[in-house]
Scaffold this active site. Sequence first.
Site, mmCIF file in Angstrom:
data_model
loop_
_atom_site.group_PDB
_atom_site.id
_atom_site.type_symbol
_atom_site.label_atom_id
_atom_site.label_comp_id
_atom_site.label_asym_id
_atom_site.label_seq_id
_atom_site.Cartn_x
_atom_site.Cartn_y
_atom_site.Cartn_z
ATOM 1 N N GLU A 34 -47.770 -21.801 124.481
ATOM 2 C CA GLU A 34 -47.671 -22.389 123.362
ATOM 3 C C GLU A 34 -48.004 -24.091 122.321
ATOM 4 O O GLU A 34 -47.328 -24.580 122.110
ATOM 5 C CB GLU A 34 -46.860 -21.512 122.258
ATOM 6 C CG GLU A 34 -47.795 -21.547 120.357
ATOM 7 C CD GLU A 34 -46.777 -20.977 119.360
ATOM 8 O OE1 GLU A 34 -47.156 -20.638 118.404
ATOM 9 O OE2 GLU A 34 -45.953 -20.229 119.776
ATOM 10 N N TYR A 105 -49.625 -16.153 128.302
ATOM 11 C CA TYR A 105 -49.552 -16.360 126.893
ATOM 12 C C TYR A 105 -49.887 -15.175 126.020
ATOM 13 O O TYR A 105 -51.194 -15.198 125.526
ATOM 14 C CB TYR A 105 -49.938 -17.923 126.070
ATOM 15 C CG TYR A 105 -49.643 -17.726 124.365
ATOM 16 C CD1 TYR A 105 -48.295 -17.201 123.978
ATOM 17 C CD2 TYR A 105 -50.623 -18.060 123.746
ATOM 18 C CE1 TYR A 105 -47.481 -17.114 122.795
ATOM 19 C CE2 TYR A 105 -50.003 -18.611 122.069
ATOM 20 C CZ TYR A 105 -48.666 -17.694 121.748
ATOM 21 O OH TYR A 105 -48.732 -17.431 120.503
ATOM 22 N N ASP A 142 -44.494 -15.499 127.601
ATOM 23 C CA ASP A 142 -43.972 -15.099 126.022
ATOM 24 C C ASP A 142 -45.271 -13.959 125.801
ATOM 25 O O ASP A 142 -46.505 -13.972 125.747
ATOM 26 C CB ASP A 142 -44.775 -16.285 124.671
ATOM 27 C CG ASP A 142 -44.243 -15.303 123.574
ATOM 28 O OD1 ASP A 142 -44.156 -14.025 123.333
ATOM 29 O OD2 ASP A 142 -44.983 -16.272 121.921
ATOM 30 N N ASN A 144 -44.751 -11.047 123.870
ATOM 31 C CA ASN A 144 -45.057 -10.722 122.553
ATOM 32 C C ASN A 144 -45.008 -9.231 122.014
ATOM 33 O O ASN A 144 -45.810 -8.611 121.441
ATOM 34 C CB ASN A 144 -46.879 -10.884 121.780
ATOM 35 C CG ASN A 144 -46.186 -12.618 121.130
ATOM 36 O OD1 ASN A 144 -45.630 -12.953 120.209
ATOM 37 N ND2 ASN A 144 -47.452 -13.250 121.122
ATOM 38 N N ASP A 239 -38.554 -21.861 118.361
ATOM 39 C CA ASP A 239 -38.302 -20.598 117.855
ATOM 40 C C ASP A 239 -38.462 -19.866 119.063
ATOM 41 O O ASP A 239 -37.562 -18.693 118.668
ATOM 42 C CB ASP A 239 -39.251 -20.098 116.730
ATOM 43 C CG ASP A 239 -40.933 -20.203 117.537
ATOM 44 O OD1 ASP A 239 -41.375 -20.621 118.377
ATOM 45 O OD2 ASP A 239 -41.679 -19.170 116.749
#
Length: 248
Positions: A34, A105, A142, A144, A239
């Site tokens: 990101e 990602y 990441d 997710n 985050d």
Amino acid sequence: MKIATWNVNGIRARQAQVLEWLERESPDVVCLQEIKAARDQVPPSLWDLDGYWTYWHGQSGYSGVAVLVRRAFHAAAPSFTHPSFDFETRVVTAEVGPLLVASIYVPNGGKDYAAKVRFLQALEAFARESASAGRPLVLCGDMNVAHTEMDVHPKERKPDALGQSSEERGLFSRLLDAGLVDVGRTLDPSNDQYFTWWAPWRSLRQRNIGWRLDYVLASPSIASRARSCPSFREIGTSDHAPVVATFA
């Protein structure tokens, strides 16, 4: 050997934090996600980073991944490529000696859940191909998906939430079955406070009410040499927290 992953949530906003972290941690391979920047938007201090080979694969304001390889660890410039299932600048791989490292990602799935499913299926096929070829692989990033109930704080558990559904968890399990080891969970199997992402409200990060979405997944021959794989909740203002795996 240190292999690190960090969803920085905007490399331009986080450049000073990333540089400070790199100087302190000195990882041999860094996977970023990101980055939200096209190549010509990456800050010069990171594009021409002293001591690292760098590759930035992104677009303005959305998605994007990068891989950084320490020159003292790998003297020649690595070969950087993109698997055929890459879209929205979500995957880059680096050949580091016999090792193939990928910065990943995975789509969140909120705007196109089917695309997330296809991506995870393609990632599984990619892992199986690497295992069949006998190529050591490390997937960082990441994903997710919070793989199990333990990977979500009890206050955040919602069976039908994106990232927690049985289908997504099943796809993640299939990825592991393709010949990969979840390094962090293998080293810390009973830690129900091991999180890497926190929603940016109600001081959830400070209270450690989070999810584990960021992983280092490695071929068994690599994972067997892992010594630690913590999440650094105190680092940075993204985050997500950086995760650093150390191997003998």
